[in-house]
Design a protein around this motif. Sequence first.
Motif, PDB file in Angstrom:
ATOM      1  N   ALA A   1       0.854  -1.304  -0.101  1.00  0.00           N
ATOM      2  CA  ALA A   1      -0.108  -0.040  -0.137  1.00  0.00           C
ATOM      3  C   ALA A   1       0.917   1.287  -0.106  1.00  0.00           C
ATOM      4  O   ALA A   1       0.354   2.255  -0.492  1.00  0.00           O
ATOM      5  CB  ALA A   1      -1.051  -0.125   1.135  1.00  0.00           C
ATOM      6  N   ALA A   2       2.171   1.160   0.673  1.00  0.00           N
ATOM      7  CA  ALA A   2       2.980   2.240   0.570  1.00  0.00           C
ATOM      8  C   ALA A   2       4.402   1.828   1.001  1.00  0.00           C
ATOM      9  O   ALA A   2       4.492   0.491   1.400  1.00  0.00           O
ATOM     10  CB  ALA A   2       2.633   3.274   1.672  1.00  0.00           C
ATOM     11  N   PHE A   3       5.577   2.555   0.498  1.00  0.00           N
ATOM     12  CA  PHE A   3       6.734   2.434   1.014  1.00  0.00           C
ATOM     13  C   PHE A   3       6.908   3.270   1.911  1.00  0.00           C
ATOM     14  O   PHE A   3       7.005   4.439   1.581  1.00  0.00           O
ATOM     15  CB  PHE A   3       7.645   2.375   0.077  1.00  0.00           C
ATOM     16  CG  PHE A   3       7.661   1.181  -1.019  1.00  0.00           C
ATOM     17  CD1 PHE A   3       7.832   0.012  -0.764  1.00  0.00           C
ATOM     18  CD2 PHE A   3       7.249   1.510  -2.416  1.00  0.00           C
ATOM     19  CE1 PHE A   3       7.712  -1.280  -1.485  1.00  0.00           C
ATOM     20  CE2 PHE A   3       7.097   0.439  -3.396  1.00  0.00           C
ATOM     21  CZ  PHE A   3       7.165  -0.917  -2.955  1.00  0.00           C
ATOM     22  N   VAL A   4       7.510   3.031   2.984  1.00  0.00           N
ATOM     23  CA  VAL A   4       8.172   3.981   3.924  1.00  0.00           C
ATOM     24  C   VAL A   4       9.771   3.967   3.843  1.00  0.00           C
ATOM     25  O   VAL A   4      10.640   3.091   4.366  1.00  0.00           O
ATOM     26  CB  VAL A   4       7.964   3.767   5.730  1.00  0.00           C
ATOM     27  CG1 VAL A   4       8.477   4.727   6.500  1.00  0.00           C
ATOM     28  CG2 VAL A   4       6.314   3.804   5.625  1.00  0.00           C
ATOM     29  N   VAL A   5      10.342   4.989   3.297  1.00  0.00           N
ATOM     30  CA  VAL A   5      11.692   4.988   2.910  1.00  0.00           C
ATOM     31  C   VAL A   5      12.497   5.884   4.023  1.00  0.00           C
ATOM     32  O   VAL A   5      12.333   6.977   3.759  1.00  0.00           O
ATOM     33  CB  VAL A   5      11.902   5.503   1.548  1.00  0.00           C
ATOM     34  CG1 VAL A   5      13.606   5.578   1.083  1.00  0.00           C
ATOM     35  CG2 VAL A   5      11.263   4.494   0.413  1.00  0.00           C
ATOM     36  N   THR A   6      13.517   5.206   4.672  1.00  0.00           N
ATOM     37  CA  THR A   6      14.359   5.974   5.686  1.00  0.00           C
ATOM     38  C   THR A   6      15.686   5.719   5.372  1.00  0.00           C
ATOM     39  O   THR A   6      16.190   4.535   5.228  1.00  0.00           O
ATOM     40  CB  THR A   6      14.158   5.357   7.118  1.00  0.00           C
ATOM     41  OG1 THR A   6      12.506   5.143   7.297  1.00  0.00           O
ATOM     42  CG2 THR A   6      14.602   5.954   8.068  1.00  0.00           C
ATOM     43  N   ASP A   7      16.286   6.861   5.374  1.00  0.00           N
ATOM     44  CA  ASP A   7      17.926   6.975   5.048  1.00  0.00           C
ATOM     45  C   ASP A   7      18.182   6.976   6.640  1.00  0.00           C
ATOM     46  O   ASP A   7      18.041   8.098   7.475  1.00  0.00           O
ATOM     47  CB  ASP A   7      18.245   8.240   4.527  1.00  0.00           C
ATOM     48  CG  ASP A   7      19.788   8.313   4.304  1.00  0.00           C
ATOM     49  OD1 ASP A   7      20.359   7.751   5.088  1.00  0.00           O
ATOM     50  OD2 ASP A   7      20.208   9.259   3.634  1.00  0.00           O
ATOM     51  N   ILE A   8      18.404   5.769   7.141  1.00  0.00           N
ATOM     52  CA  ILE A   8      18.812   5.596   8.375  1.00  0.00           C
ATOM     53  C   ILE A   8      20.306   6.515   9.053  1.00  0.00           C
ATOM     54  O   ILE A   8      20.438   6.593  10.555  1.00  0.00           O
ATOM     55  CB  ILE A   8      19.308   4.163   8.967  1.00  0.00           C
ATOM     56  CG1 ILE A   8      20.295   3.489   8.407  1.00  0.00           C
ATOM     57  CG2 ILE A   8      17.850   3.396   8.725  1.00  0.00           C
ATOM     58  CD1 ILE A   8      20.418   2.276   8.908  1.00  0.00           C
ATOM     59  N   ALA A   9      20.888   7.166   8.348  1.00  0.00           N
ATOM     60  CA  ALA A   9      22.128   7.747   8.513  1.00  0.00           C
ATOM     61  C   ALA A   9      21.419   9.198   8.898  1.00  0.00           C
ATOM     62  O   ALA A   9      22.007  10.036   9.663  1.00  0.00           O
ATOM     63  CB  ALA A   9      23.036   8.159   7.503  1.00  0.00           C
ATOM     64  N   ARG A  10      20.383   9.463   8.462  1.00  0.00           N
ATOM     65  CA  ARG A  10      19.691  11.025   8.730  1.00  0.00           C
ATOM     66  C   ARG A  10      18.652  10.675   9.734  1.00  0.00           C
ATOM     67  O   ARG A  10      18.223  11.803  10.519  1.00  0.00           O
ATOM     68  CB  ARG A  10      18.949  11.340   7.551  1.00  0.00           C
ATOM     69  CG  ARG A  10      19.864  11.640   6.463  1.00  0.00           C
ATOM     70  CD  ARG A  10      19.249  11.993   5.037  1.00  0.00           C
ATOM     71  NE  ARG A  10      20.010  12.263   3.861  1.00  0.00           N
ATOM     72  CZ  ARG A  10      20.687  13.333   3.607  1.00  0.00           C
ATOM     73  NH1 ARG A  10      20.037  14.479   4.153  1.00  0.00           N
ATOM     74  NH2 ARG A  10      21.479  13.459   2.478  1.00  0.00           N
ATOM     75  N   ASP A  11      18.119   9.256  10.101  1.00  0.00           N
ATOM     76  CA  ASP A  11      16.789   9.477  10.930  1.00  0.00           C
ATOM     77  C   ASP A  11      17.311   9.789  12.326  1.00  0.00           C
ATOM     78  O   ASP A  11      18.181   9.318  13.251  1.00  0.00           O
ATOM     79  CB  ASP A  11      16.500   7.874  11.118  1.00  0.00           C
ATOM     80  CG  ASP A  11      15.131   7.945  11.789  1.00  0.00           C
ATOM     81  OD1 ASP A  11      14.140   8.342  11.176  1.00  0.00           O
ATOM     82  OD2 ASP A  11      14.983   7.121  12.799  1.00  0.00           O
ATOM     83  N   GLY A  12      16.789  10.845  12.899  1.00  0.00           N
ATOM     84  CA  GLY A  12      16.832  11.124  14.397  1.00  0.00           C
ATOM     85  C   GLY A  12      17.954  12.196  14.283  1.00  0.00           C
ATOM     86  O   GLY A  12      18.224  12.674  15.675  1.00  0.00           O
ATOM     87  N   MET A  13      18.472  12.650  13.241  1.00  0.00           N
ATOM     88  CA  MET A  13      19.766  13.310  13.497  1.00  0.00           C
ATOM     89  C   MET A  13      19.354  14.744  13.148  1.00  0.00           C
ATOM     90  O   MET A  13      20.260  15.754  13.264  1.00  0.00           O
ATOM     91  CB  MET A  13      20.845  12.952  12.329  1.00  0.00           C
ATOM     92  CG  MET A  13      21.371  11.731  12.504  1.00  0.00           C
ATOM     93  SD  MET A  13      21.903  10.960  14.155  1.00  0.00           S
ATOM     94  CE  MET A  13      23.498  11.970  14.050  1.00  0.00           C
ATOM     95  N   LEU A  14      18.315  15.108  12.635  1.00  0.00           N
ATOM     96  CA  LEU A  14      17.778  16.321  12.311  1.00  0.00           C
ATOM     97  C   LEU A  14      18.591  17.337  11.267  1.00  0.00           C
ATOM     98  O   LEU A  14      19.037  18.428  11.535  1.00  0.00           O
ATOM     99  CB  LEU A  14      17.570  17.254  13.734  1.00  0.00           C
ATOM    100  CG  LEU A  14      16.714  16.699  14.763  1.00  0.00           C
ATOM    101  CD1 LEU A  14      16.489  17.387  16.168  1.00  0.00           C
ATOM    102  CD2 LEU A  14      15.278  16.780  13.982  1.00  0.00           C
ATOM    103  N   GLN A  15      19.274  16.626  10.356  1.00  0.00           N
ATOM    104  CA  GLN A  15      20.131  17.171   9.476  1.00  0.00           C
ATOM    105  C   GLN A  15      19.346  17.405   8.202  1.00  0.00           C
ATOM    106  O   GLN A  15      20.182  17.629   7.229  1.00  0.00           O
ATOM    107  CB  GLN A  15      21.394  16.145   9.241  1.00  0.00           C
ATOM    108  CG  GLN A  15      22.253  16.192  10.539  1.00  0.00           C
ATOM    109  CD  GLN A  15      23.465  15.033  10.390  1.00  0.00           C
ATOM    110  OE1 GLN A  15      23.237  14.321   9.610  1.00  0.00           O
ATOM    111  NE2 GLN A  15      24.337  15.287  11.201  1.00  0.00           N
ATOM    112  N   GLY A  16      18.065  17.107   7.892  1.00  0.00           N
ATOM    113  CA  GLY A  16      17.401  17.364   6.737  1.00  0.00           C
ATOM    114  C   GLY A  16      17.145  15.840   5.969  1.00  0.00           C
ATOM    115  O   GLY A  16      18.146  15.032   6.183  1.00  0.00           O
ATOM    116  N   PRO A  17      16.342  15.855   5.226  1.00  0.00           N
ATOM    117  CA  PRO A  17      15.893  14.708   4.412  1.00  0.00           C
ATOM    118  C   PRO A  17      16.582  14.471   3.286  1.00  0.00           C
ATOM    119  O   PRO A  17      17.227  15.544   2.638  1.00  0.00           O
ATOM    120  CB  PRO A  17      14.507  14.648   4.367  1.00  0.00           C
ATOM    121  CG  PRO A  17      14.215  15.989   4.131  1.00  0.00           C
ATOM    122  CD  PRO A  17      15.235  16.623   5.090  1.00  0.00           C
TER     123      PRO A  17
END
Length: 193
Positions: A114-130
């Motif tokens: 139904a969807a893809f949740v795409v996470t760049d884990i180097a950025r997750d929680g880092m507040l450095q921009g997507p």
Amino acid sequence: WVHVVDLDAARSGDPINRPVVRSIAAALDGRAKLQNGGGVRTLDDALELAAAGVDRVVMGSAAVRDPGLVEQVSDHVAVAVGLDHRDGELAVHGWTEGSGVRLADALGRYPSAAAFVVTDIARDGMLQGPDVDGLRAAVAAVDIPVVASGGVASIDDIERLAKIVGLGGIITGKAVYEGRFTVAEAVSALAAV
């Protein structure tokens, strides 16, 4: 949508937070849809979450390991496939292991998602921009909605992501928890784009 991740279940496989998920679903009933991930490894896990009121389950490691499982679960409840990657390689088991599967290849493996949740884990929680460019490429590669996850730090990030034609959603976490913006402010910014 409200996006909830059961980190305990993701790490241990023990769904000790299912009563909490059920309570969240009850509180949201008729107000918002609930998407829940973390430890969704079997059809039974997905069915239990659906019975608890979850509208869409997120399957990550189990989906990477067995794409056919997504097809099976999709017959019962909507599935968002969590594609968590580090430098384009999908990571599994709570982001502790590389899978050898590239994000670009994985996007074609789940026709019933139904969807893809795409996470760049180097950025997750880092507040450095997507990763705007990577997300734009993912959206262009599939007809299934892509939901951006990881790195959102500001309303400016929300506005930049909203300009990706066809993007299916944006997950924010740490920025909201830290008071950088409210959900209402993000929704207002989206309405203005």
